[in-house]
Design an enzyme around this catalytic site. Structure first.
Site, PDB file in Angstrom:
ATOM      1  N   ASP A 250       0.880  -1.159   0.079  1.00  0.00           N
ATOM      2  CA  ASP A 250      -0.038  -0.012  -0.091  1.00  0.00           C
ATOM      3  C   ASP A 250       1.113   1.218   0.061  1.00  0.00           C
ATOM      4  O   ASP A 250       2.071   1.161   0.277  1.00  0.00           O
ATOM      5  CB  ASP A 250      -0.816   0.006   1.256  1.00  0.00           C
ATOM      6  CG  ASP A 250      -1.757   1.061   1.362  1.00  0.00           C
ATOM      7  OD1 ASP A 250      -2.333   1.472   0.414  1.00  0.00           O
ATOM      8  OD2 ASP A 250      -1.784   1.654   2.566  1.00  0.00           O
TER       9      ASP A 250
ATOM     10  N   ASP B  55      -0.134   5.060   1.246  1.00  0.00           N
ATOM     11  CA  ASP B  55      -0.317   6.108   2.311  1.00  0.00           C
ATOM     12  C   ASP B  55      -0.294   5.041   3.656  1.00  0.00           C
ATOM     13  O   ASP B  55      -1.234   4.411   3.646  1.00  0.00           O
ATOM     14  CB  ASP B  55      -1.450   6.797   2.054  1.00  0.00           C
ATOM     15  CG  ASP B  55      -1.835   7.680   0.651  1.00  0.00           C
ATOM     16  OD1 ASP B  55      -0.793   8.657   0.920  1.00  0.00           O
ATOM     17  OD2 ASP B  55      -2.370   7.295  -0.172  1.00  0.00           O
TER      18      ASP B  55
ATOM     19  N   ASP C 263      -1.471  -0.869   5.814  1.00  0.00           N
ATOM     20  CA  ASP C 263      -2.221  -0.465   7.154  1.00  0.00           C
ATOM     21  C   ASP C 263      -3.494  -0.459   7.463  1.00  0.00           C
ATOM     22  O   ASP C 263      -3.891   0.236   8.473  1.00  0.00           O
ATOM     23  CB  ASP C 263      -1.523   0.964   7.416  1.00  0.00           C
ATOM     24  CG  ASP C 263      -2.145   1.884   6.539  1.00  0.00           C
ATOM     25  OD1 ASP C 263      -2.260   1.979   5.503  1.00  0.00           O
ATOM     26  OD2 ASP C 263      -2.518   2.935   7.116  1.00  0.00           O
TER      27      ASP C 263
END
Length: 227
Positions: free
Chosen positions: A20, A22, A178
């Site tokens: 991922d 961000d 996250d």
């Protein structure tokens, strides 16, 4: 724990890691919040704290802006969202930085023969621009954004599109992110997942994942402990 404990069928020396963006590779919440707040202040609305805005990340730029503007009762919502995206696209992302250990770890992975790519719900052109400005693009095979394919995480089709673009079909793969969307996409696609606990999101209690405390922990799960 090594990557061989993450349900990969056979021991491997190299493979592919899908990240991922961000909250995983880069801390971008400051720049995104600044652009939101410019519009809120122009509309005489109360700006947001970065800690508040970061909770809205994970589903792409439009969803991020819509959640933030709804919180403040923004009028002309779609126009404000379009303006936010346009301004954010043209910012220099001066506050967006790689997390500690990212450059060193990606370098070690590249040296060891691991392939790395990015699967993000963020617009692809903006993601590539951020990777360039943070000096991370040199480590990345391919980027698959949320606006250039027919699927977005948590749909596993998003990972499938990235795998096809990057030619990862025959490689052992792991997803690192996250957010619960990252976990659900990995689970749906049938690949192992490791949770970037330094990021913005959280996982439901019933999610089973390797918990990474710092970025360099990735070297441990792929067996590069000595780097």
């Amino acid at each position: 724990m090594s990557i061989n404990d993450l349900n990969i069928a056979h021991p491997v020396e190299t493979g592919a890691i899908i990240f991922d963006l961000d909250g995983t590779l880069v801390d971008s919440a400051g720049d995104m919040t600044a652009q939101l707040n410019t519009l809120l202040i122009e509309s005489e609305l109360e700006p947001l704290l970065v800690a508040t805005a970061s909770k809205f990340l994970g589903d792409g730029l439009r969803s991020f802006a819509r959640r933030a503007f709804c919180l403040r009762g923004m009028n002309a919502m779609e126009e404000a969202i379009n303006t936010f995206i346009s301004r954010y696209e043209h910012t220099d992302h001066s506050m967006t930085k790689p997390y500690d250990g990212v450059i060193e770890t990606l370098g070690a992975l590249q040296e060891a023969g691991w392939r790395t790519s990015v699967c993000t719900n963020k617009d692809e052109s903006i993601a590539i621009d951020i990777l360039k400005q943070t000096d991370l693009l040199r480590f990345i095979d391919r980027v698959c954004g949320g606006d250039t394919v027919s699927f977005k995480k948590p749909d596993p089709g998003h990972l499938g599109a990235l795998v096809a673009r990057a030619d990862y079909a025959t490689l052992p793969k792991i997803m690192i992110g996250d957010n619960k969307n990252d976990f659900e996409a990995a689970r749906g696609y049938g690949i192992p997942f490791a949770f970037a606990s330094w990021g913005y999101g959280s996982l439901p209690d019933d999610c089973t994942a390797v918990n990474l405390i710092k970025f360099r922990d990735i070297l441990g799960i792929v067996g590069l402990h000595g780097h």
